[in-house]
Design a protein around this motif. Structure first.
Motif, PDB file in Angstrom:
ATOM      1  N   ALA A  38       0.545  -1.115   0.132  1.00 23.31           N
ATOM      2  CA  ALA A  38       0.021  -0.001   0.124  1.00 23.31           C
ATOM      3  C   ALA A  38       0.772   1.231  -0.008  1.00 23.31           C
ATOM      4  CB  ALA A  38      -1.026   0.003   1.077  1.00 23.31           C
ATOM      5  N   TRP A  39       1.984   1.161   0.867  1.00 20.22           N
ATOM      6  CA  TRP A  39       3.044   2.345   0.804  1.00 20.22           C
ATOM      7  C   TRP A  39       3.478   2.595  -0.662  1.00 20.22           C
ATOM      8  CZ3 TRP A  39       4.600   0.066   6.014  1.00 20.22           C
ATOM      9  CH2 TRP A  39       3.561   0.337   6.828  1.00 20.22           C
ATOM     10  N   LEU A  40       3.437   1.750  -1.481  1.00 21.34           N
ATOM     11  CA  LEU A  40       4.166   2.385  -2.693  1.00 21.34           C
ATOM     12  C   LEU A  40       3.442   3.144  -3.645  1.00 21.34           C
ATOM     13  CD1 LEU A  40       4.874  -1.409  -4.121  1.00 21.34           C
ATOM     14  CD2 LEU A  40       6.525   0.231  -3.284  1.00 21.34           C
ATOM     15  N   PHE A  41       2.169   3.485  -2.951  1.00 23.42           N
ATOM     16  CA  PHE A  41       1.176   4.316  -3.793  1.00 23.42           C
ATOM     17  C   PHE A  41       0.909   5.530  -2.823  1.00 23.42           C
ATOM     18  CE2 PHE A  41       0.973   0.191  -5.308  1.00 23.42           C
ATOM     19  CZ  PHE A  41       0.919   0.334  -6.469  1.00 23.42           C
ATOM     20  N   VAL A  42       1.837   5.969  -2.245  1.00 20.86           N
ATOM     21  CA  VAL A  42       1.422   7.154  -1.018  1.00 20.86           C
ATOM     22  C   VAL A  42       1.231   8.337  -1.937  1.00 20.86           C
ATOM     23  CG1 VAL A  42       2.535   6.362   0.751  1.00 20.86           C
ATOM     24  CG2 VAL A  42       3.859   7.629  -0.991  1.00 20.86           C
ATOM     25  N   GLY A  43       1.587   8.541  -3.300  1.00 20.78           N
ATOM     26  CA  GLY A  43       1.175   9.487  -3.968  1.00 20.78           C
ATOM     27  C   GLY A  43       2.452  10.395  -4.406  1.00 20.78           C
ATOM     28  N   SER A  44       3.393  10.803  -3.444  1.00 25.74           N
ATOM     29  CA  SER A  44       4.541  11.602  -3.900  1.00 25.74           C
ATOM     30  C   SER A  44       5.682  11.509  -2.611  1.00 25.74           C
ATOM     31  CB  SER A  44       4.092  13.218  -3.699  1.00 25.74           C
ATOM     32  OG  SER A  44       3.550  13.380  -2.489  1.00 25.74           O
ATOM     33  N   ASP A  45       6.438  12.060  -2.882  1.00 25.13           N
ATOM     34  CA  ASP A  45       7.847  12.022  -1.478  1.00 25.13           C
ATOM     35  C   ASP A  45       7.036  12.676  -0.489  1.00 25.13           C
ATOM     36  OD1 ASP A  45       9.312  10.708  -3.271  1.00 25.13           O
ATOM     37  OD2 ASP A  45      10.594  12.596  -3.567  1.00 25.13           O
ATOM     38  N   ARG A  46       6.439  13.758  -0.433  1.00 26.11           N
ATOM     39  CA  ARG A  46       5.914  14.304   0.525  1.00 26.11           C
ATOM     40  C   ARG A  46       4.629  13.497   1.287  1.00 26.11           C
ATOM     41  NH1 ARG A  46       3.403  20.540   0.679  1.00 26.11           N
ATOM     42  NH2 ARG A  46       3.770  20.816   3.032  1.00 26.11           N
ATOM     43  N   GLY A  47       3.814  12.737   0.483  1.00 27.75           N
ATOM     44  CA  GLY A  47       2.799  11.803   0.939  1.00 27.75           C
ATOM     45  C   GLY A  47       3.418  10.564   1.841  1.00 27.75           C
ATOM     46  N   GLY A  48       4.728  10.210   1.109  1.00 23.07           N
ATOM     47  CA  GLY A  48       5.544   9.124   1.797  1.00 23.07           C
ATOM     48  C   GLY A  48       6.032   9.718   3.341  1.00 23.07           C
ATOM     49  N   GLU A  49       6.484  10.867   3.359  1.00 25.29           N
ATOM     50  CA  GLU A  49       7.230  11.607   4.608  1.00 25.29           C
ATOM     51  C   GLU A  49       6.113  11.593   5.706  1.00 25.29           C
ATOM     52  OE1 GLU A  49       8.872  15.250   3.268  1.00 25.29           O
ATOM     53  OE2 GLU A  49      10.576  14.165   2.289  1.00 25.29           O
ATOM     54  N   ARG A  50       4.804  12.155   5.338  1.00 25.46           N
ATOM     55  CA  ARG A  50       3.792  12.320   6.186  1.00 25.46           C
ATOM     56  C   ARG A  50       3.377  10.656   6.594  1.00 25.46           C
ATOM     57  NH1 ARG A  50       0.575  16.387   2.362  1.00 25.46           N
ATOM     58  NH2 ARG A  50       1.684  18.243   3.169  1.00 25.46           N
ATOM     59  N   ALA A  51       3.243   9.836   5.911  1.00 29.61           N
ATOM     60  CA  ALA A  51       2.928   8.424   5.969  1.00 29.61           C
ATOM     61  C   ALA A  51       3.930   7.951   7.272  1.00 29.61           C
ATOM     62  CB  ALA A  51       2.743   7.348   4.831  1.00 29.61           C
ATOM     63  N   ALA A  52       5.162   8.301   6.985  1.00 25.62           N
ATOM     64  CA  ALA A  52       6.325   7.734   8.024  1.00 25.62           C
ATOM     65  C   ALA A  52       5.955   8.657   9.154  1.00 25.62           C
ATOM     66  CB  ALA A  52       7.703   8.108   7.335  1.00 25.62           C
ATOM     67  N   MET A  53       5.796   9.746   9.169  1.00 28.90           N
ATOM     68  CA  MET A  53       5.409  10.558  10.387  1.00 28.90           C
ATOM     69  C   MET A  53       4.580   9.999  11.166  1.00 28.90           C
ATOM     70  SD  MET A  53       4.744  14.573  11.155  1.00 28.90           S
ATOM     71  CE  MET A  53       3.478  14.528   9.825  1.00 28.90           C
ATOM     72  N   MET A  54       3.406   9.452  10.595  1.00 23.27           N
ATOM     73  CA  MET A  54       2.059   9.029  11.553  1.00 23.27           C
ATOM     74  C   MET A  54       2.464   7.561  11.966  1.00 23.27           C
ATOM     75  SD  MET A  54      -0.310  11.348  11.675  1.00 23.27           S
ATOM     76  CE  MET A  54      -1.442  10.300  12.337  1.00 23.27           C
ATOM     77  N   TYR A  55       3.203   7.019  11.259  1.00 24.20           N
ATOM     78  CA  TYR A  55       3.577   5.619  11.447  1.00 24.20           C
ATOM     79  C   TYR A  55       4.504   5.937  12.776  1.00 24.20           C
ATOM     80  CZ  TYR A  55       4.788   0.531  11.085  1.00 24.20           C
ATOM     81  OH  TYR A  55       5.049  -0.600  11.579  1.00 24.20           O
TER      82      TYR A  55
END
Length: 110
Positions: free
Chosen positions: A40-57
């Motif tokens: 699912a995390w392959l499709f976070v949309g952008s680098d910024r989206g990945g950073e936000r997902a990592a922060m929430m995790y």
């Protein structure tokens, strides 16, 4: 085998220190959630989206480490964050939030 023979003291360290677990099962269980979400995390949309997902995790992991219910914490934080000045945002971190909630519970009981 090469690792075992080149670091024998490190390998046998668990024999002299009873706090060291012989297996890595606890670490494997903690990583399982990361492995489940990998696709699912392959499709976070952008680098910024990945950073936000990592922060929430990271924040949800911090909740678990501090024995805080992540859903309860996130619900309360989202309700409070809009009215809180930026200088006080650290109060909403899981370990500070837990202490604040405990103090509020004591006040309400008194």
């Amino acid at each position: 085998m090469n690792y075992l023979l080149n670091d024998w003291p490190g390998f046998t360290n668990f024999l002299s220190d009873g706090r060291i677990c012989l297996t890595n099962n606890a670490a494997e269980r903690e990583v399982r959630g990361v492995a489940r979400g990998r696709k699912a995390w392959l499709f976070v949309g952008s680098d910024r989206g990945g950073e936000r997902a990592a922060m929430m995790y990271s924040l949800i992991g911090s909740c678990r480490l501090n024995s805080v219910d992540p859903l309860l914490w996130l619900t309360d934080v989202l309700a409070r964050i809009a009215d809180m000045p930026q200088s006080r945002l650290q109060e909403l971190l899981p370990w500070n939030w837990k202490a604040l909630r405990q103090a509020e519970t004591i006040e309400m009981a008194a």
